[in-house]
Design an enzyme around this catalytic site. Structure first.
Site, PDB file in Angstrom:
ATOM      1  N   CYS B  78       0.824  -1.221   0.000  1.00  0.00           N
ATOM      2  CA  CYS B  78       0.000   0.000   0.000  1.00  0.00           C
ATOM      3  C   CYS B  78       0.853   1.263   0.000  1.00  0.00           C
ATOM      4  CB  CYS B  78      -0.914   0.042   1.225  1.00  0.00           C
ATOM      5  SG  CYS B  78      -2.224  -1.194   1.201  1.00  0.00           S
ATOM      6  N   HIS B  79       1.881   1.264   0.857  1.00  0.00           N
ATOM      7  CA  HIS B  79       2.640   2.507   1.089  1.00  0.00           C
ATOM      8  C   HIS B  79       3.806   2.700   0.116  1.00  0.00           C
ATOM      9  CE1 HIS B  79       0.577   3.512   4.854  1.00  0.00           C
ATOM     10  NE2 HIS B  79       0.706   2.251   5.248  1.00  0.00           N
ATOM     11  N   CYS B 112      -3.337  -0.527  11.526  1.00  0.00           N
ATOM     12  CA  CYS B 112      -3.107  -0.863  10.123  1.00  0.00           C
ATOM     13  C   CYS B 112      -3.057  -2.382   9.953  1.00  0.00           C
ATOM     14  CB  CYS B 112      -1.797  -0.225   9.675  1.00  0.00           C
ATOM     15  SG  CYS B 112      -1.864   0.397   7.995  1.00  0.00           S
ATOM     16  N   CYS B 175       6.317  15.105  37.289  1.00  0.00           N
ATOM     17  CA  CYS B 175       7.343  15.149  36.244  1.00  0.00           C
ATOM     18  C   CYS B 175       8.013  16.525  36.228  1.00  0.00           C
ATOM     19  CB  CYS B 175       6.733  14.882  34.875  1.00  0.00           C
ATOM     20  SG  CYS B 175       5.601  13.484  34.787  1.00  0.00           S
ATOM     21  N   HIS B 179      11.840  17.775  35.517  1.00  0.00           N
ATOM     22  CA  HIS B 179      12.144  18.069  34.112  1.00  0.00           C
ATOM     23  C   HIS B 179      11.910  19.515  33.697  1.00  0.00           C
ATOM     24  CE1 HIS B 179      13.113  13.898  33.459  1.00  0.00           C
ATOM     25  NE2 HIS B 179      12.009  13.568  34.095  1.00  0.00           N
ATOM     26  N   ARG B 216      10.044   4.233  28.552  1.00  0.00           N
ATOM     27  CA  ARG B 216      10.809   5.231  29.297  1.00  0.00           C
ATOM     28  C   ARG B 216       9.937   5.891  30.368  1.00  0.00           C
ATOM     29  NH1 ARG B 216      13.036   6.907  32.238  1.00  0.00           N
ATOM     30  NH2 ARG B 216      14.798   8.330  32.472  1.00  0.00           N
ATOM     31  N   CYS B 220      10.230   6.032  34.683  1.00  0.00           N
ATOM     32  CA  CYS B 220      10.110   7.203  35.562  1.00  0.00           C
ATOM     33  C   CYS B 220       8.992   7.000  36.585  1.00  0.00           C
ATOM     34  CB  CYS B 220       9.840   8.470  34.756  1.00  0.00           C
ATOM     35  SG  CYS B 220      11.285   9.541  34.567  1.00  0.00           S
TER      36      CYS B 220
END
Lengths: 154, 259
Positions: B78-79, B112, B175, B179, B216, B220
């Site tokens: 398709c792509h 997909c 967070c 950060h 990730r 945390c």
């Protein structure tokens, strides 16, 4: 104009009033009394062991060295988000250290210092830690006993 | 009267300024990629395609891209060539019209597979899913991140931002405490960084492998001892979305290398 001393007395008095009327904590935690900016009496009447306290402070699991540095030459990784622990015992009394460990957020709501002896008022605590304080009453006393030995400011 | 109005106007300005400070997000001019906190050696490893271990995932992805399932079509059917995916990853998470909510790139690949390839979805953090997202991400390397430009995403970005600002877990940290407020400091031996997810999936030396942004984030979350969101939780996608929109305009590095 209120004198500085009087202002600080007023502040301590209002802090004490606020703290003494705080709700009862989670059931397995022993109650404690806050006077001014300190918890004068040992938690559960426990006797702290300074060498056990040092072992807790340098053990990564208990998180101290993630943020603090201190006189631990054998520790390669020490954080710099918070003041060095060197000289802590000369800056604070035993009771002041105890409250700062137990629940520093009572003194400064914006602090990043966790409350090491608290299990309520927290959000989305992971299952493994739910309802438990970071340190037990005995461990708090061990760390307080160790920190009071840190008299040298470097 | 005019003077009074001036005073109230300046008061308003002060209030507006104060609330800006309280938001405490990193100013656009101060934004940095996590790569800028790394050693020169690790930066060199990322920048050399023959030394970057994340490229092995990209190569695996190329094989998967053209592999024909028993019944149904290969991605390439398709792509076309994977290079047709240039500019796609830098828009994710993106709004899905059918689901009426944002989906991240991993979810898009799996949608997909189910909708067009008659294949089961790939497991969260599986080698194949990381390989395909690394391949798709690689096509946009160097392009500016555009996530969040679609106005339908704003409510979801706001929810992600709220989660970023909310204290959580046994350590009771948000967070933003690390950060936004302490990105120039070190947590034990490690640089904290600014939470700009410019290179996912990344090859993390600590993992000895590729991992998604969700992995990730779970690291945390366990660090502050909070209950991690599951991979398909709406809160997880909202957080990814907020973080990617924070990095809007920064260059994509996929596959990045991190310590």
């Amino acid at each position: 104009m209120v004198s500085r001393r009087r202002a600080s007395t007023l502040l301590s008095a209002s802090v004490a009033t606020l703290l003494l009327t705080a709700p009862v904590r989670a059931s397995e935690l022993v109650p404690y009394a806050v006077i001014g900016d300190a918890i004068p009496l040992p938690l559960a009447g426990a006797v702290g062991d300074a060498s056990a306290g040092r072992a807790i402070v340098v053990n990564r699991t208990y998180t101290c060295l993630l943020c603090h540095s201190g006189p631990f030459t054998e520790q390669r990784f020490q954080g710099d988000l918070a003041p060095s622990l060197a000289g802590t015992g000369s800056r604070w009394s035993e009771g002041q250290l105890r409250l700062r460990l137990v629940d520093a957020s009572r003194l400064n709501a914006a602090t990043i210092m966790p409350s090491y002896y608290r299990a309520d008022g927290l959000q989305r605590v992971g299952d493994a830690w739910l309802g438990k304080p970071i340190l037990s009453a005995q461990q708090i006393e061990d760390v307080v006993a160790y920190l009071t030995t840190l008299q040298n400011p470097s | 009267m005019k003077r009074l109005r001036n005073i109230s106007l300046s008061l308003l300005a002060v209030i507006a300024f104060t609330s800006l400070i309280e938001a405490a997000e990193i100013a656009p001019g101060e934004r940095r990629s996590g790569a800028s906190f790394m050693s020169v050696e690790t930066q060199a490893m990322q920048n050399d395609a023959t030394a970057n271990p994340g490229m092995l995932g990209v190569l695996d992805g190329e094989v998967l891209w053209t592999r024909k399932p028993a019944a149904g079509r290969a991605c390439a059917d398709c792509h076309g060539d994977a290079s047709s995916m240039r500019g796609v990853a830098v828009r994710y998470p993106a709004f899905d019209d059918k689901l009426n909510r944002p989906v991240d790139l991993e979810q898009r690949v799996n949608l997909c597979r189910v909708d067009h390839q008659q294949l089961p979805p790939l497991a969260d953090e599986s080698r194949d899913l990381l390989a395909l997202t690394a391949l798709i991400g690689r096509q946009s390397q160097g392009m500016p991140i555009e996530t969040g430009a679609d106005s339908r995403l704003q409510a979801f970005i706001d929810k992600g931002r709220d989660a970023f600002m909310r204290r959580q877990g046994q350590l009771n940290l948000a967070c933003t405490n690390c950060h936004d407020d302490n990105w120039d400091k070190r947590l034990a031996g490690s640089a904290i960084t600014q939470a700009h997810p410019t290179g996912y999936p990344v090859y993390r030396l600590e993992w000895q492998g590729l991992g998604s942004l969700k992995r990730r984030l779970r690291n945390c979350m366990i660090g502050v001892r909070t209950q991690p969101y599951s991979a398909d939780a709406p809160e997880m996608v909202e957080l990814e979305l907020y973080l990617m929109s924070r990095a809007r305009g920064m260059a994509s590095e996929t596959p990045a290398v991190r310590p």
